[in-house]
Design a protein around this motif. Structure first.
Motif, PDB file in Angstrom:
ATOM      1  N   LEU A  60       0.801  -1.221   0.000  1.00  0.00           N
ATOM      2  CA  LEU A  60       0.000   0.000   0.000  1.00  0.00           C
ATOM      3  C   LEU A  60       0.833   1.270   0.000  1.00  0.00           C
ATOM      4  N   ASP A  61       2.062   1.197   0.476  1.00  0.00           N
ATOM      5  CA  ASP A  61       2.910   2.376   0.577  1.00  0.00           C
ATOM      6  C   ASP A  61       3.357   2.802  -0.824  1.00  0.00           C
ATOM      7  N   PRO A  62       2.943   3.990  -1.272  1.00  0.00           N
ATOM      8  CA  PRO A  62       3.296   4.399  -2.639  1.00  0.00           C
ATOM      9  C   PRO A  62       4.797   4.598  -2.843  1.00  0.00           C
ATOM     10  N   SER A  63       5.551   4.789  -1.744  1.00  0.00           N
ATOM     11  CA  SER A  63       6.996   5.007  -1.866  1.00  0.00           C
ATOM     12  C   SER A  63       7.788   3.701  -1.810  1.00  0.00           C
ATOM     13  N   ARG A  64       7.101   2.574  -1.673  1.00  0.00           N
ATOM     14  CA  ARG A  64       7.810   1.290  -1.586  1.00  0.00           C
ATOM     15  C   ARG A  64       8.542   0.994  -2.890  1.00  0.00           C
ATOM     16  N   LYS A  65       9.604   0.214  -2.785  1.00  0.00           N
ATOM     17  CA  LYS A  65      10.254  -0.267  -3.998  1.00  0.00           C
ATOM     18  C   LYS A  65       9.426  -1.433  -4.524  1.00  0.00           C
ATOM     19  N   LYS A  66       8.880  -1.268  -5.704  1.00  0.00           N
ATOM     20  CA  LYS A  66       7.929  -2.256  -6.211  1.00  0.00           C
ATOM     21  C   LYS A  66       8.638  -3.467  -6.809  1.00  0.00           C
ATOM     22  N   VAL A  67       8.048  -4.614  -6.574  1.00  0.00           N
ATOM     23  CA  VAL A  67       8.457  -5.856  -7.221  1.00  0.00           C
ATOM     24  C   VAL A  67       7.329  -6.251  -8.154  1.00  0.00           C
ATOM     25  N   HIS A  68       7.637  -6.388  -9.432  1.00  0.00           N
ATOM     26  CA  HIS A  68       6.569  -6.595 -10.409  1.00  0.00           C
ATOM     27  C   HIS A  68       5.892  -7.957 -10.259  1.00  0.00           C
ATOM     28  N   SER A  69       6.670  -8.989 -10.004  1.00  0.00           N
ATOM     29  CA  SER A  69       6.127 -10.347 -10.054  1.00  0.00           C
ATOM     30  C   SER A  69       5.260 -10.666  -8.842  1.00  0.00           C
ATOM     31  N   SER A  70       4.195 -11.409  -9.094  1.00  0.00           N
ATOM     32  CA  SER A  70       3.346 -11.941  -8.028  1.00  0.00           C
ATOM     33  C   SER A  70       3.439 -13.462  -7.938  1.00  0.00           C
ATOM     34  N   LEU A  71       4.411 -14.044  -8.617  1.00  0.00           N
ATOM     35  CA  LEU A  71       4.522 -15.509  -8.640  1.00  0.00           C
ATOM     36  C   LEU A  71       5.037 -16.040  -7.318  1.00  0.00           C
TER      37      LEU A  71
END
Length: 447
Positions: A60-71
């Motif tokens: 939920l944190d918009p500043s998080r470093k995103k990880v694309h994969s949901s696998l």
């Protein structure tokens, strides 16, 4: 009269997952000049497994470093490989690789990269390039602003401003989590995580876990976690409000109705009257569509996960055909659907196939919404096409002069669904549709 002449346009495709690479192929086949923008450094989109998880386990944190994969590590396909592949590029067994009919995620990743290699699509892709803004210009063309990402030591990345005739959005919708709303959750002391950040069961060892959801992934994850967790309690809105039931074949897994509330002492109370002291709540509650790069004055919005207005889930009536979306529908047969959507977009852009007028497209969308409302369908299910998945694909095929979905493929999907219902624990390993497999392979010989 002769066939209509084709126009060749400059088209930007956003995303190099399965939708993006087949869109690139179909656009190029139709004679367009194509650039595929990909934030990562590989082809495959959500089928690229990444053991890393995000810093915010709920996402939920918009500043998080995103990880694309949901696998997750143990994921296997829930469709047989024969039915999954693109129409003219069968998903067949390759020597030395995963030969299961319902293979693991790495085999799908290899298949997509085989497809990209054999159709020479990698040359279309700009890797490690993020599209951060797409805006319609006064002349009807599209300004696409992008920047290189992940460049070590480069604090001032070069911004690219480029003009295209069309933009095809193929950005997957498995990265922005939807979270269940739970009364009292702010004072509940346990840990919460979304399935986007689930990889392996070990972190759940000896924990009491409540898993919210009843999708295919939630069923798989609950079984995976049960190997390590002390207890797994599945909360599903579709479960009856009767007594809590232990899941067949498991000593540590129970099915409950929806959660009513969470409490400071760690207790989670369900609508069926049962309660459990819980360590972790795992949200297997799906994802939100999210297109922050589109600067189009709210002409297309996301409202309770309805992306609209979109004609046939693809073209915004006021912005088509210059802007289109591939892969919005869910509970579909993804890769063949992406292929047909891409064929339609490609030939509409070339002028070989015409769209209805803006007014006709908008009325079609409104009529569709009225039907959903009359049927009692919530907005968030607007793009769930399970009940008409074959009709939708056949309509797309007819629009661009392509054969309808093969009968064996339709029958195989239905047979798989029935098999899952009758043997949910083992449908990936036991089946009776051998005759359909033979029909599929006979068909593949024509490719």
């Amino acid at each position: 009269m002769g066939a209509p002449s084709r126009q060749s346009l400059a088209v930007a495709v956003i995303g190099a997952g399965p939708a993006g690479i087949v869109a690139g192929r179909e656009l190029r086949r139709e004679g367009h000049k194509v650039v595929v923008f990909e934030t990562g450094d590989q082809i495959g989109g959500t089928w690229i497994y990444n053991p890393d998880v995000e810093s915010d386990p709920l996402g939920l944190d918009p500043s998080r470093k995103k990880v694309h994969s949901s696998l997750y590590e143990s994921l296997r396909t829930n469709l047989p490989r024969e039915s999954m592949g693109f129409r003219d590029y069968p998903f067949v067994i390759r020597e030395g690789r995963d030969n299961r009919r319902f293979p693991g995620h790495r085999e799908v990743f290899h298949y997509l990269n085989d497809f990209a290699r054999d159709f020479e699509l990698r040359d279309l892709v700009r890797f490690k390039t993020e599209v951060f803004e797409v805006e319609r210009m006064k002349n009807g063309r599209w300004m696409v602003r992008s920047r290189k990402v992940g460049m070590d030591g480069d604090d001032d990345p070069v911004i690219m401003n480029e003009v295209y005739d069309g933009v095809v959005v193929c950005k997957g919708h498995y990265t922005e989590p939807r979270i269940a709303e739970i009364s009292g959750i702010d004072t509940w002391p346990g840990k919460q995580i979304h399935s986007h950040n689930y990889r392996v069961p070990e972190p759940f060892r000896d924990q009491v876990v409540v898993l919210i959801g009843s999708s295919a992934s939630s069923v798989d994850i609950s079984r995976d976690i049960s190997k390590a967790a002390k207890e797994v309690h599945i909360s599903s809105r579709s479960a009856p409000n009767g007594p809590t039931t232990r899941q067949p074949g498991y000593d540590n897994m129970w099915l409950h109705s929806a959660i009513e509330s969470a409490h400071e002492d760690g207790t989670v109370v369900f609508h069926d009257g049962s309660s459990v002291v819980v360590d972790i709540i795992l949200h297997c509650t799906g994802y939100q569509y999210h297109f922050p790069f589109l600067k189009i004055d709210d002409i297309v919005t996301v409202d309770d996960n309805r992306v609209g207005p979109l004609y046939k889930h693809i073209f915004p009536p006021l912005l088509g055909p210059g802007l289109s979306f591939i892969g919005i529908p869910w509970k579909a047969i993804p890769f063949p659907m992406f292929e047909l959507q891409s064929k339609w977009v490609a030939c509409v852009l070339s002028g070989r196939v015409a769209l209805p007028s803006q007014e006709e497209m908008m009325e079609d969308v409104k009529s569709f919404y009225r039907k959903l409302e009359a049927d009692g369908c919530p907005k968030r299910y607007t793009h769930d096409i399970w009940d008409n998945k074959f009709d939708y694909s056949d309509w797309l095929a007819a629009e661009c002069g392509y054969p309808p979905v093969e009968e064996w493929r339709k029958q195989m999907i239905l047979a798989t669904w029935k098999n899952y219902a009758s043997r949910p624990e083992n449908y990936r390993n036991e089946w009776e549709d051998h005759h359909l497999v033979l029909q599929a392979h006979k068909d593949f010989q024509q490719c």
